[in-house]
Design an enzyme around this catalytic site. Sequence first.
Site, PDB file in Angstrom:
ATOM      1  CG  ASN A 281      43.948  39.199  31.987  1.00 33.21           C
ATOM      2  OD1 ASN A 281      43.350  37.909  32.127  1.00 33.21           O
ATOM      3  ND2 ASN A 281      44.655  39.531  30.982  1.00 33.21           N
TER       4      ASN A 281
ATOM      5  CE  LYS B  67      47.883  38.278  30.944  1.00 33.66           C
ATOM      6  NZ  LYS B  67      48.958  38.789  30.133  1.00 33.66           N
TER       7      LYS B  67
ATOM      8  CG  HIS C 166      44.829  40.875  26.798  1.00 34.21           C
ATOM      9  ND1 HIS C 166      45.836  40.270  26.264  1.00 34.21           N
ATOM     10  CD2 HIS C 166      45.111  41.337  27.844  1.00 34.21           C
ATOM     11  CE1 HIS C 166      46.805  40.489  26.993  1.00 34.21           C
ATOM     12  NE2 HIS C 166      46.577  41.178  27.945  1.00 34.21           N
TER      13      HIS C 166
ATOM     14  CD  GLU D  31      48.355  37.627  26.931  1.00 39.71           C
ATOM     15  OE1 GLU D  31      47.465  36.962  27.666  1.00 39.71           O
ATOM     16  OE2 GLU D  31      49.327  38.123  27.519  1.00 39.71           O
TER      17      GLU D  31
ATOM     18  CD  GLU E 162      47.116  45.044  29.018  1.00 40.34           C
ATOM     19  OE1 GLU E 162      47.161  44.883  30.307  1.00 40.34           O
ATOM     20  OE2 GLU E 162      46.845  43.819  28.492  1.00 40.34           O
TER      21      GLU E 162
ATOM     22  N   GLY F 246      54.422  40.976  30.580  1.00 44.14           N
ATOM     23  CA  GLY F 246      55.011  39.785  31.064  1.00 44.14           C
ATOM     24  C   GLY F 246      56.354  39.822  31.040  1.00 44.14           C
TER      25      GLY F 246
ATOM     26  CB  SER G  82      55.849  44.369  33.626  1.00 42.09           C
ATOM     27  OG  SER G  82      56.206  43.426  32.690  1.00 42.09           O
TER      28      SER G  82
HETATM   29  P1  13P Z   1      51.599  41.319  33.241  1.00 42.78           P
HETATM   30  O1  13P Z   1      51.423  42.222  34.404  1.00 42.78           O
HETATM   31  O2  13P Z   1      51.983  39.917  33.493  1.00 42.78           O
HETATM   32  O3  13P Z   1      52.487  42.001  32.492  1.00 42.78           O
HETATM   33  O4  13P Z   1      50.244  41.261  32.249  1.00 42.78           O
HETATM   34  C1  13P Z   1      49.814  42.417  31.595  1.00 42.78           C
HETATM   35  C2  13P Z   1      48.505  42.139  30.973  1.00 42.78           C
HETATM   36  O5  13P Z   1      48.456  41.620  30.008  1.00 42.78           O
HETATM   37  C3  13P Z   1      47.234  42.420  31.587  1.00 42.78           C
HETATM   38  O6  13P Z   1      45.976  42.041  30.686  1.00 42.78           O
END
Ligand code: 13P
Length: 248
Positions: free
Chosen positions: A9, A11, A93, A95, A162, A168, A206
């Site tokens: 992803n 982002k 997601h 976010e 997740e 992150g 992460s």
């Molecule tokens: P990170 O791997 O940067 O923690 O992000 C995970 C994520 O949100 C994947 O959709």
Amino acid sequence: MRRPLVAGNWKMNTSYAEAQALAQGIRERASASPVEVVLCPPFVWLDLVRRILADTDIALGAQDVFWEDHGPYTGEVSPAQVRELCKYVIVGHSERRTLFNDTYEAVRKKCSAAIAAGLVPILAVGEDAAERESGRTEEVVCAELAAALPEPPSGPIVVAYEPIWAIGRGYPADPEEAQRIARLIRSQLAQLGCDDENTPILYGGSVSAATFEGFVSQPDIDGALVGSASLDAEQFALLVEIASRTQF
Ligand code: 13P
């Protein structure tokens, strides 16, 4: 046997040139893998990445989708439009849920519209730090699943666990803890009438090459949804290699 799946992803990252270089780097390093590899770049680079991945088994995914087919929805992208380019789409997601107010209902509509259009949703679920600390992880994960899948889906889906507190941050969840939740997700899928045995369940939060083996060697974790480590072709290819080595 479920095929392991590693999805990147990206982002809201990468310029045109960076997306091009990253897709090329991943193409060179990961296209001969038995693992299902999925790249989810920003909408604007989907066609660019699709052309770079042509003639490989690497699949493409979008990071979100709207539920209507077409019409006056400025800024939105329909499931049919995504389906012209992609096999997968990330839905729900955290976010999107927290920053863009994707409610339970919105996630359900996106999920079912994606399936109806022939897309495979990668449905993301997971608790935040406060929910975890108050012992509500199971409740939140089950509620998010049940809200997104009120009816058994009429096509394949992927579920990504997740935990929001692990995204992150540089420190992932404990693999055994993630396995316990993945097992719960699988039994909840069965209760909801889904094809639980054939649904890939991913861990996200992460993920890095240093810790990934601990996750992908768990019986109910079939791969990963990867954020920052998917922006480095070498690191991402290493994750694909670890999934391949551990699962085959
Ligand atoms: P990170 O791997 O940067 O923690 O992000 C995970 C994520 O949100 C994947 O959709």
